[in-house]
Design an enzyme around this catalytic site. Sequence first.
Site, PDB file in Angstrom:
ATOM      1  N   ARG A 137       2.341   9.505   0.830  1.00  0.00           N
ATOM      2  CA  ARG A 137       3.476   8.693   0.370  1.00  0.00           C
ATOM      3  C   ARG A 137       4.228   9.382  -0.768  1.00  0.00           C
ATOM      4  NH1 ARG A 137       0.089   3.996   1.696  1.00  0.00           N
ATOM      5  NH2 ARG A 137       1.402   2.517   2.834  1.00  0.00           N
ATOM      6  N   CYS A 167       8.146   5.705  -9.330  1.00  0.00           N
ATOM      7  CA  CYS A 167       8.685   5.073 -10.539  1.00  0.00           C
ATOM      8  C   CYS A 167       7.689   4.131 -11.213  1.00  0.00           C
ATOM      9  CB  CYS A 167       9.962   4.302 -10.224  1.00  0.00           C
ATOM     10  SG  CYS A 167      11.425   5.340 -10.196  1.00  0.00           S
ATOM     11  N   ALA A 216       1.780   6.676  13.058  1.00  0.00           N
ATOM     12  CA  ALA A 216       1.805   5.893  14.294  1.00  0.00           C
ATOM     13  C   ALA A 216       0.550   5.038  14.351  1.00  0.00           C
ATOM     14  CB  ALA A 216       1.897   6.811  15.516  1.00  0.00           C
ATOM     15  N   CYS A 248     -23.222   6.835 -16.133  1.00  0.00           N
ATOM     16  CA  CYS A 248     -24.585   6.367 -16.409  1.00  0.00           C
ATOM     17  C   CYS A 248     -24.939   5.127 -15.590  1.00  0.00           C
ATOM     18  CB  CYS A 248     -24.799   6.137 -17.905  1.00  0.00           C
ATOM     19  SG  CYS A 248     -23.860   4.787 -18.577  1.00  0.00           S
ATOM     20  N   ASN A 284      -2.104   6.385   3.096  1.00  0.00           N
ATOM     21  CA  ASN A 284      -2.669   7.024   1.908  1.00  0.00           C
ATOM     22  C   ASN A 284      -1.575   7.379   0.908  1.00  0.00           C
ATOM     23  OD1 ASN A 284      -2.083  10.197   2.064  1.00  0.00           O
ATOM     24  ND2 ASN A 284      -2.330   9.380   4.127  1.00  0.00           N
ATOM     25  N   CYS A 324      10.507   8.474 -14.821  1.00  0.00           N
ATOM     26  CA  CYS A 324       9.714   8.726 -13.613  1.00  0.00           C
ATOM     27  C   CYS A 324       9.463  10.220 -13.447  1.00  0.00           C
ATOM     28  CB  CYS A 324      10.460   8.193 -12.393  1.00  0.00           C
ATOM     29  SG  CYS A 324       9.685   8.653 -10.839  1.00  0.00           S
TER      30      CYS A 324
END
Lengths: 586, 353
Positions: free
Chosen positions: A126, A165, A28, A177, A122, A431
Amino acid sequence: MAVDSYIKKMFGEKSSQFADAKVLLVGAGGIGCELLKDLIMMNIGEIHVLDLDTIDLSNLNRQFLFRHKDIKQSKSKTAIAAVEFFNYKSKLYAYHGSVLDTNLFPLSFFKQFNIIYNALDNLEARFYMNRMCLYLNIPLYESGTTGLKGQVQPIYPYLTECFSCVPKETPKTFPVCTIRSTPSKPVHCITWAKDFLFSQLFSNEDTNTQEIDASEFTNEEEAEASKKEVNELADLKKIIANEGDNEIVIKIFEKIFIADIERLLKIEELWKSREKPSFEQIKDYDHFFKDINKEYLTTCKDQSTLEEILKTFASSLLRLTDRFKNNENIEFDKDDEDTLFFVMSASNIRSLIFNIPTKNEFDVKQIAGNIIPAVATTNAIMAGFSALSSVNYFLENDNINRVVKSKMVFDSSSTDKVVNSSKLIKPNPSCSACSIVKGIITIDLSSTTLGQLRDKLIEKYNYGDDVEIMTLDSRLLYDFDLEDNLEEKLTNFINDQTVLLINDSDEKFDLIELYVLNSQNSEIILPELNIPLKKIKPSENENDENDDDDKLLVDNEENNDIKVTVSLDDDDDLVEEQPPMKKRKF
Amino acid sequence: MSDNSLTADEISLYDRQIRLWGMAAQKSLRNSNILVINMSGVGVEIIKNLTLGGIGKLTIIDNNKLKEQDLNCNFFVEKDQIGEFKVNASKLKIQDMNPRVKIEIDNRNWEDLEIEEFKKFQIIISTGLNSRQISKIDGISRELNIPMITCCVHGINGFIFNDLIKNLSWIKVEFNENREIGEFNLVSNIVKIDEIMENDNKFHKLLIENKFRKWDELNGKFLNLQFPSDKKKKKKINILLIMILSLLDMNEEFYGKDIEDVVIDLEEFKLHISENLNKFELPQSLIEFENEKFDKYLKIFIRNAYCEYQPSNSIIGGVVAQDVINTIVQKELAINNVSILDGFNSEMPIYIL
Ligand SMILES: [Zn+2]
């Protein structure tokens, strides 16, 4: 005339398809607020909104359902309350919590929805929702924005490309480094201050557990120097715990900005082709540490003078030390001023030493906090396309037609279109998420034996001979050698939410994944699955080319009724822009 | 106030967008004065986006009264306000979204305003106008040298026309050492080229001068240059463009009417289609009236005509508001000069008319 006059005129009898639907909106926030408004005004029957977040001041430039007075309140609950006055047809439900929390949201929760709309910020959530929709075979409308860029991807499980996929770009990382020994940009110093210095000084984790991989450094000398830094920082932690204010500031400053740099200077190989770090710009430091104060200078955000930088360092260090001594668990948070100011000033001191431009609070906050630009307009546009594209779901009766009519939409920078649209693409056969067909099995684990499950599987999916039953974490529960297990009750092996892998002993059908929902007194309910024939690995195929030809043919035919590749125009001078998969950020 | 720099509160509130367009741009937004004619559903969306974005002053003019059908496309009003002027009913909730923006409302018919009353605006936005009205507001805009944008939504479809007269905007593009000052495309020129470095990559920053055409002078010249053959025209020109232009040419005014009373006279509509095909030098075969497929398409199009639909409002309102913001802050290229939203195919092509 009525509230729904327009929709009645546009869709006629089909209007009821919207009224009868039950949808879930995950998120939301920026897109979520827009999408919630759009779904309500499409007169969707039931809308469930889920978010774990609370409202922040910086949300208010775009999340139009929230006001100043709502700051710190739950996003989902505030959003639902805010839309109530213009909601005439939808039943609304709000949930405050993480979508990943299986106690709050077990798989059975997601089962009730016709469509799920993702409005997330994020990747982890998902990917998770993508998997859930694969188990449940629910269409997922995925969307995201960054500044003026954005995209919408309708996902019809096993028919179109899923969220996994196409590989997603992982956040950029720098060589160890560069961060530890040879920074050349502000972002290197900020990363050092935040991920190394800050966490070493204030994190509660045991610092000695962080192993250093010598191969990541220029030479052994450098790796050794780095290792020393870490060990000495552990000592500094003790200083923080035990010493007085002035000693803390001076000792820590001289350790990390003088001694450590001197040690680096001795490694000549590092400076053969680089400018050496120098103390020239900070040499008057002790002058500014004479009257150390815990109050920040009013101009400390500017970071334009050595005084502003050093005094901010001293004040933030002392304030964090106080909090540390009070056993507070301090983590870096861009909205926690002390942590931000510490990282900002420490990185700027390092920048002065390495002759790198310093950065003010606004810029450091963006880099250290991973802030992504966001505007109302892009969110409105992409939410609109997500909603508009899903109209096909309601108007068409089957997924094949829905897939053919749906489009993936993403931003365009060309002058001949506002957005790019492309037809949906077939799943990637390799996938990691959708190449194995998934489903849910409802079963009473306490009363069912492994043997009963095996028999039911063979009967339902027409396996020729026998199956192997494993768990997702590779525990073998049954194959023909493990007959003894057949009499045992399933509770002895698995729990609610265990994922089972079922393999065809004949090697004819492909592997399937079943998500276990334990339900007391339930019959075994197996999902309707379209199990593909076993895929032929390219290497095997080369060896016996003719052997499995007929199988492949069948396989192809099955997938053929949805030919959903991007059509290429024959006499087209403009090459169709491809979705920005690889550069997609969220 | 207006010349002062942004306050700390403003910087915090607008943080996520300042990171996109910068402090100076946010300041120019705060100094802007925008007019929105007609509070249709897409008007509501434009108002929402501009108010959130922090423009200085927003004036909304609409002489229509709130109807029940409006409740499904205006999230600034409540049911018990039916019968009030739309703008009066909406003002409180618009203001509530962002107290920093000065909201003014006017419930006169915009066509009754004296031309001087438009002078104070920096951009004139209008929604739900027909061809005659677009011509009128564009005339005012040209006379006063004020950029104008007009748009409308017809169910799942939508339309945007920009007459920004002549403007300048900066864009960031890939570095190309052969790039020169001069033509950028048919309607714009590169007037300045700067080199910038970002994350170790070289980019070009181009200052583009964009030229727009008056509504009354739209023609098929550019379409012909871009798509010389009939085959190309058929392939590249979405017939929805002609359909919407012809819908706007209808004599009857439909904005604000009960949707049940919106009846499109098919004979008149088809006549406008033929006229527009001529006007834009397109082959009559682009639209085959006798074709069964077209007939089906036409029926759906007519059902959608003058319907407000929230997803389309959200898209068109987002694109228009971003064009307004880009015009004020002189960044990115605004639509030059017509775009349509094809809701059947989720496409938004841009045409140079
Ligand atoms: Zn996949």
